[in-house]
Every structure is written in C-alpha cells, then in structure tokens.
Design a protein around this motif. Sequence first.
Motif, PDB file in Angstrom:
ATOM      1  N   ARG A   1      46.968  34.392  51.847  1.00  0.00           N
ATOM      2  CA  ARG A   1      45.555  34.774  51.803  1.00  0.00           C
ATOM      3  C   ARG A   1      44.671  33.680  52.381  1.00  0.00           C
ATOM      4  NH1 ARG A   1      46.929  36.425  46.397  1.00  0.00           N
ATOM      5  NH2 ARG A   1      45.688  34.735  45.480  1.00  0.00           N
TER       6      ARG A   1
ATOM      7  N   GLY B   1      48.708  42.137  47.663  1.00  0.00           N
ATOM      8  CA  GLY B   1      50.129  41.841  47.646  1.00  0.00           C
ATOM      9  C   GLY B   1      50.466  40.554  48.376  1.00  0.00           C
TER      10      GLY B   1
ATOM     11  N   TRP C   1      48.305  33.318  33.638  1.00  0.00           N
ATOM     12  CA  TRP C   1      48.112  34.707  34.035  1.00  0.00           C
ATOM     13  C   TRP C   1      46.800  34.883  34.806  1.00  0.00           C
ATOM     14  CZ3 TRP C   1      50.936  38.254  35.448  1.00  0.00           C
ATOM     15  CH2 TRP C   1      50.544  39.590  35.493  1.00  0.00           C
ATOM     16  N   MET C   2      46.832  35.682  35.851  1.00  0.00           N
ATOM     17  CA  MET C   2      45.746  35.964  36.792  1.00  0.00           C
ATOM     18  C   MET C   2      45.615  34.894  37.870  1.00  0.00           C
ATOM     19  SD  MET C   2      44.333  38.929  36.263  1.00  0.00           S
ATOM     20  CE  MET C   2      43.095  38.732  37.519  1.00  0.00           C
TER      21      MET C   2
ATOM     22  N   HIS D   1      46.608  35.641  41.483  1.00  0.00           N
ATOM     23  CA  HIS D   1      46.240  36.975  41.949  1.00  0.00           C
ATOM     24  C   HIS D   1      44.846  37.048  42.580  1.00  0.00           C
ATOM     25  CE1 HIS D   1      49.846  38.498  40.125  1.00  0.00           C
ATOM     26  NE2 HIS D   1      49.504  37.975  38.958  1.00  0.00           N
TER      27      HIS D   1
ATOM     28  N   PHE E   1      45.018  45.183  43.705  1.00  0.00           N
ATOM     29  CA  PHE E   1      45.575  43.827  43.693  1.00  0.00           C
ATOM     30  C   PHE E   1      46.181  43.529  45.059  1.00  0.00           C
ATOM     31  CE2 PHE E   1      45.777  45.010  39.192  1.00  0.00           C
ATOM     32  CZ  PHE E   1      45.272  43.871  38.569  1.00  0.00           C
TER      33      PHE E   1
ATOM     34  N   HIS F   1      54.701  36.468  34.533  1.00  0.00           N
ATOM     35  CA  HIS F   1      53.883  36.579  33.335  1.00  0.00           C
ATOM     36  C   HIS F   1      54.404  35.594  32.302  1.00  0.00           C
ATOM     37  CE1 HIS F   1      50.958  38.981  30.983  1.00  0.00           C
ATOM     38  NE2 HIS F   1      51.618  38.453  29.972  1.00  0.00           N
TER      39      HIS F   1
ATOM     40  N   LYS G   1      41.789  40.240  43.590  1.00  0.00           N
ATOM     41  CA  LYS G   1      41.361  41.639  43.464  1.00  0.00           C
ATOM     42  C   LYS G   1      40.326  41.966  44.542  1.00  0.00           C
ATOM     43  CE  LYS G   1      41.739  43.072  38.596  1.00  0.00           C
ATOM     44  NZ  LYS G   1      40.927  43.502  37.421  1.00  0.00           N
TER      45      LYS G   1
ATOM     46  N   GLY H   1      54.079  34.709  40.477  1.00  0.00           N
ATOM     47  CA  GLY H   1      53.121  35.409  39.636  1.00  0.00           C
ATOM     48  C   GLY H   1      53.742  35.870  38.342  1.00  0.00           C
TER      49      GLY H   1
ATOM     50  N   ASP I   1      39.451  35.856  44.518  1.00  0.00           N
ATOM     51  CA  ASP I   1      40.748  35.206  44.630  1.00  0.00           C
ATOM     52  C   ASP I   1      40.844  34.162  43.523  1.00  0.00           C
ATOM     53  OD1 ASP I   1      43.060  33.857  45.287  1.00  0.00           O
ATOM     54  OD2 ASP I   1      42.682  33.924  47.447  1.00  0.00           O
ATOM     55  N   TRP I   2      41.585  34.456  42.466  1.00  0.00           N
ATOM     56  CA  TRP I   2      41.673  33.555  41.331  1.00  0.00           C
ATOM     57  C   TRP I   2      42.422  32.277  41.674  1.00  0.00           C
ATOM     58  CZ3 TRP I   2      38.675  33.969  37.238  1.00  0.00           C
ATOM     59  CH2 TRP I   2      38.081  35.211  36.960  1.00  0.00           C
TER      60      TRP I   2
END
Length: 367
Positions: A262, A256, A204-205, A208, A254, A314, A210, A312, A296-297
């Motif tokens: 990215r 998209g 998780w994360m 993603h 967040f 969960h 932010k 992504g 950027d994780w």
Amino acid sequence: MKTFKVAVIGAGLSGLYTAQALHSAGVDVILIEGRDRLGGRILTVGDDGKPSEDGFDLGPSWYWPVMQPAMATLIGELDLGSFPQYSAGDVVFERMSREKPQRYSPATQDQQSMRLVGGTGAAVRALARRLPAERILLGTKVTAMALKGAGVELSLQTNDGKTENLKADRVVAALPPRLLEASVMFAPPQEPEIAARWRETPTWMAPHAKFFAIYDEAFWRTNALSGTAQSMVGPLVEIHDATSASGRPALFGFLGLGAEARATIDKQTLELACIAQFTRLFGPEAQAPHATIFKDWAADPFTATDADRTGGAHPMPGSPRWVAGPWEDRLLMAGSETSPSEPGYLAGAVMAAKHAVADILSRMESK
C-alpha cells in the motif's frame, strides 16, 4: 510533580472504561492519550473524514451480543441503540479477473452482527461523559516509566514538544502490548521474556486498511444485493454494506494489499481501483460516490509499529502473566489483546478493563 492513585495510558474503549469506573469508585485517576482525540482504534467519521456522531466506523464496526455478553452488557448500561448489520439479499463472489462476479444466496446466519446507532464512537462518547475533562490528558505521550519508591514516575511529552512528569501508585496500560514495548522505556527494564511476549503479540487492526464509498442511494439494496462481497481479485478482499443507522448509504471494504505494498501506491490510484471494483461487483451506479474515505491503520503511529506492517494474525488467548518481576505490583495490562477471551475485539477491551478495575479496587480494599 502531580500525583495520582492510578494513571491509565490509552483512551480507547478499555482505557475509557477503566478510568471512568475507577473515578466512579472514588479513585484519584488520570487518563493519558497520545492522540488529540478519544477512542483509540475506534474512529467514527463523517463524509469529510472528521469525527462525527452519525458516521462510518474506520475501526471496529460490529459486536455479537450472544457470543460477546460483556459488550452487550456495556451497551445496555450505556443505554445505546443498536441495529443489525444489513444482510438481506445476495452475496457477490469474485473468483478470477477473467470471470464475471457471481451472485449467491447465503444461508441464514445464526449469530447476527450488530452495530451501534451513531457508530462505535457512540460508546466512546458515552463513557467520556462519565469522566470529568480535567481527568483526561489528550495529545500527551508517555515516553518512559520508572519505579520510584512506592510508585511509578511517568515521563510525558505533549504534541507541541513540552515535557513533564507525574507520579502514580499504579499504572494501567490500556494499549496494545507491542505498541507499549516499542514506545515506552522502563526503568528497571521489563524482564526479557515479558518484553518478548509484548513484541510478539499482534495488534488487531494495525496491519489493515479500510476504504469507504458514500452514495446518495443504496442501489445495491434495490438490486437485491446485501452489499457483502468476497474477492480473490482485489484490491478489496472483503466488502460490506456500511449504511449508517440514519440511512446514509455506503459500502466499505478491507484492502487485500499488505502495508508495504500500500505504501508504494498513491492514494488516488488506490481509491480509483477500489471504485472500479465496486462497479464490477455492484453495477454502474457504484462509479460515482459523492465521497470516499480511506484509513490505513498501519500508517497510524499511535496504533502500529514496524512489526505490524507484515502479517495480520489475530491475537490469541494465552497465559495471564503479562507483567513480572519488580513491575508486577505497579503495572497492569488492559489492552484488548491481553484479555483472557475475545482478545483484540471490543468485548476483549471491556473484559480486560474490568479485570484491571477489579484488581485495583481489590488491592485498595485489602489495605
């Protein structure tokens, strides 16, 4: 070679909780973290992007006390302050690039999202204060683990390239299973079905990113907007008010765009596109933030693997069997993704840690 009863790998919420709880119970424990900071995916920073005691959460921001009592209990035990996510005002929805964004009055929420005073990093700091500094190794990666006699020998590498070994009766892996499988060699190897499960468990994360814009005034609130927005246009798909408990105004969203996309866009271009979107959604005052932060994780090697760059999903609760074979008595999994409930969330990290602590103390008492 230094020896310990328990070695905990990963100093995120789960690892910190595990280490301080074992230390409090009188267990000889060492906490090992590859980063040069505590917190793992919890990272609260100031305008300059550096860790801060009054900042913005680049990782997890919220918890839900009714649905996640484990997290609510921990916050009470640590005597931390909390406040509700700002939600007063209209929500903005952006459906198409050719249409103006629309405002809607949302229905009342039954489960209020809560945030911590001082950011989620406040929990990290509070737990760290319960653990002596000599029980923490920062900037140190575990590269291999081998069963040796009645324990586990761990091979370590520091960020400056030095290597050393230590030995522990048991190891608690408080990091994502996928990252553990990709970064640590085991002797003997994990059983094929176990290694496959680790690889297939989403972190998780990890996929993603932010983006934050920090302002001098929360102008959206003045305009009766909550700061919440949904967009099918982008580049941000979900946006929220990120104003700190001390009143430092900010918006965050967040991205998209997937990690691969990215990586093809330079940071400045991406930031300008995000600010332009904030301006479309919230008005001309959004054009001039006094600071921006981008995390950027997927580009964080202590969080993501190549497998995390797509998708992504969960993590979902599943079988409790995370370790088998010769490792079953020596290795415990305590990353949030391994929790039997709320996997991936902060509450999942707390529950996974509590399970690991209870298991270790139970085994020690039975001897």
